[in-house]
Design an enzyme around this catalytic site. Structure first.
Site, PDB file in Angstrom:
ATOM      1  N   ALA A 165      31.814  -0.818  41.510  1.00  0.00           N
ATOM      2  CA  ALA A 165      30.810  -0.926  40.453  1.00  0.00           C
ATOM      3  C   ALA A 165      31.203  -1.956  39.391  1.00  0.00           C
ATOM      4  O   ALA A 165      32.277  -2.556  39.446  1.00  0.00           O
ATOM      5  CB  ALA A 165      30.578   0.442  39.815  1.00  0.00           C
ATOM      6  N   HIS A 166      30.314  -2.122  38.409  1.00  0.00           N
ATOM      7  CA  HIS A 166      30.506  -3.180  37.416  1.00  0.00           C
ATOM      8  C   HIS A 166      31.736  -2.954  36.542  1.00  0.00           C
ATOM      9  O   HIS A 166      32.091  -1.840  36.198  1.00  0.00           O
ATOM     10  CB  HIS A 166      29.248  -3.359  36.549  1.00  0.00           C
ATOM     11  CG  HIS A 166      28.812  -2.134  35.809  1.00  0.00           C
ATOM     12  ND1 HIS A 166      27.671  -2.089  35.069  1.00  0.00           N
ATOM     13  CD2 HIS A 166      29.356  -0.914  35.697  1.00  0.00           C
ATOM     14  CE1 HIS A 166      27.525  -0.900  34.520  1.00  0.00           C
ATOM     15  NE2 HIS A 166      28.547  -0.171  34.889  1.00  0.00           N
ATOM     16  N   ASN A 167      32.387  -4.087  36.235  1.00  0.00           N
ATOM     17  CA  ASN A 167      33.542  -4.132  35.339  1.00  0.00           C
ATOM     18  C   ASN A 167      34.773  -3.405  35.871  1.00  0.00           C
ATOM     19  O   ASN A 167      35.728  -3.168  35.128  1.00  0.00           O
ATOM     20  CB  ASN A 167      33.191  -3.591  33.947  1.00  0.00           C
ATOM     21  CG  ASN A 167      32.135  -4.429  33.259  1.00  0.00           C
ATOM     22  OD1 ASN A 167      30.996  -3.975  33.085  1.00  0.00           O
ATOM     23  ND2 ASN A 167      32.473  -5.659  32.907  1.00  0.00           N
TER      24      ASN A 167
END
Length: 361
Positions: free
Chosen positions: A263-265
């Protein structure tokens, strides 16, 4: 794959190690005459194949294998030879190639054989590929049929872009990276050198970011990137989301299996490896040299310390601050027994309170 024939006398100087032959001295064996056409498991190898024994528990396969040459661990060969001397075998023993780590040698030799034997895609741009005039493609790169390369993309020397691959605007791909057919890399994401991206992978899709408003969801634009270091491998149908504000970071030498969700980051440290179907939620930081087993789930905003090993199907719900092996799997049982266990688990808090009361009394 059909391998280019090679001789043991050619492999030994390249990879090192030494040869031992039972009931003969090595000097009596003409290594130039031992022709090999690939590596096979011991139980299916023929005289033209190289086999390897990495697990001593499988040594009984040496009694029946037809492999011409077998890679074995040097440090255990004296013990192995003593055991073999008590066994009978209808055919001559194979030649034993003694090395420090048979499994590692198998990997290195197989890499060499594949590089020598596989079809080399010629450099150049296929007529059906669509390459934006503002993209920079090294003359030594290969862009195959129906690939799409966006504006300001930079494709380095030795890169192999498979059929149907889509690289967005501003994407950068480092030297000798290979992207297999129908993978997609969104705008401004970057891949380092010597990476492998398998078919169906999606790099740089929007992270799952939404703000609630009166029972509805308001999309948060995802403006970060995905930055992938050198020597990374990404499996088929794996997805790596771009960051919301900062970038999603995949470190040097990371290996991701098929159907993984990052997922993001998220940040993944160098040489960490994840097996298939792992899910990592947003903003989690995973240290270097970790391993995560198949179908494990890691919740968001956690920190996993370097050198952590997580078993398959484990759910990680809190940060791990001390390196070690962690498992959170409830063993399988018959459905009837599982129902009884589930009922008992529901009573734990009540039982806990009763035990505390008894202790007070």
């Amino acid at each position: 794959m059909k391998f280019t024939p090679s001789r043991l006398s050619e492999l030994l100087p390249l990879f090192g190690g030494r040869v031992e032959v039972l009931n003969a001295v090595p000097e009596q064996v003409d290594l130039a005459d031992i022709a090999l056409v690939g590596i096979r498991p011991l139980d299916s190898a023929q005289a033209c194949h190289l086999g390897f024994l990495s697990n001593n528990k499988l040594k009984s396969q040496l009694l029946t294998t037809r492999a011409g040459v077998v890679i074995v661990r040097e440090s255990r060969f004296d013990e192995l030879r003593e055991w073999l001397s008590t066994q009978s075998r209808p055919e001559p023993w194979p030649v034993f190639w003694l090395v420090a780590d048979p499994y590692l040698y198998y990997a290195r030799i197989q890499q060499w054989w594949v590089a020598r034997s596989e079809f080399k895609v010629p450099a150049g741009i296929h007529p059906s590929a669509v390459v934006d005039p503002e993209a920079i493609v090294d003359p030594d790169a290969s862009i195959q049929a129906n690939a799409v390369i966006g504006a300001h993309a930079v494709i380095a020397a030795g890169v192999n872009i498979g059929a149907g691959v889509v690289l967005g605007r501003g994407v950068k791909v480092g030297e000798n990276t290979r992207i297999y057919p129908n993978a997609v890399v969104y705008d401004e994401c970057e891949l380092g050198r010597n990476c492998i991206v398998h078919s169906g992978a999606v790099i740089g899709a929007d992270g799952f970011g939404f703000a609630p408003e009166n029972g509805a969801w308001i999309k948060i634009p995802q403006v970060g990137r995905v930055l992938i270091a050198d020597e990374v491998e990404i499996g088929a149908n794996t997805t790596i989301d771009r960051g919301a504000l900062d970038d999603t970071l995949i470190g040097y030498g990371v290996k991701l299996d098929n159907q993984i969700m990052v997922a993001h980051n998220v940040e993944i440290g160098e040489h960490t490896a994840m097996a298939g179907c792992v899910g990592v939620a947003g903003s989690t930081k995973i240290g270097a040299r970790c391993t995560i087993g198949g179908a494990a789930m890691v919740l968001g905003h956690l920190n996993i310390v370097e050198g952590t090993h997580i078993s398959a199907a484990t759910t990680v719900m809190s940060s791990i601050t001390e390196a070690g092996a962690y498992t959170g799997i409830f063993p399988i049982d018959t459905h009837k027994a599982w129902e009884k266990t589930a009922v008992a688990l529901r009573q734990i808090m009540k039982l806990r309170a009763e035990v505390r009361e008894l202790k007070k009394q």
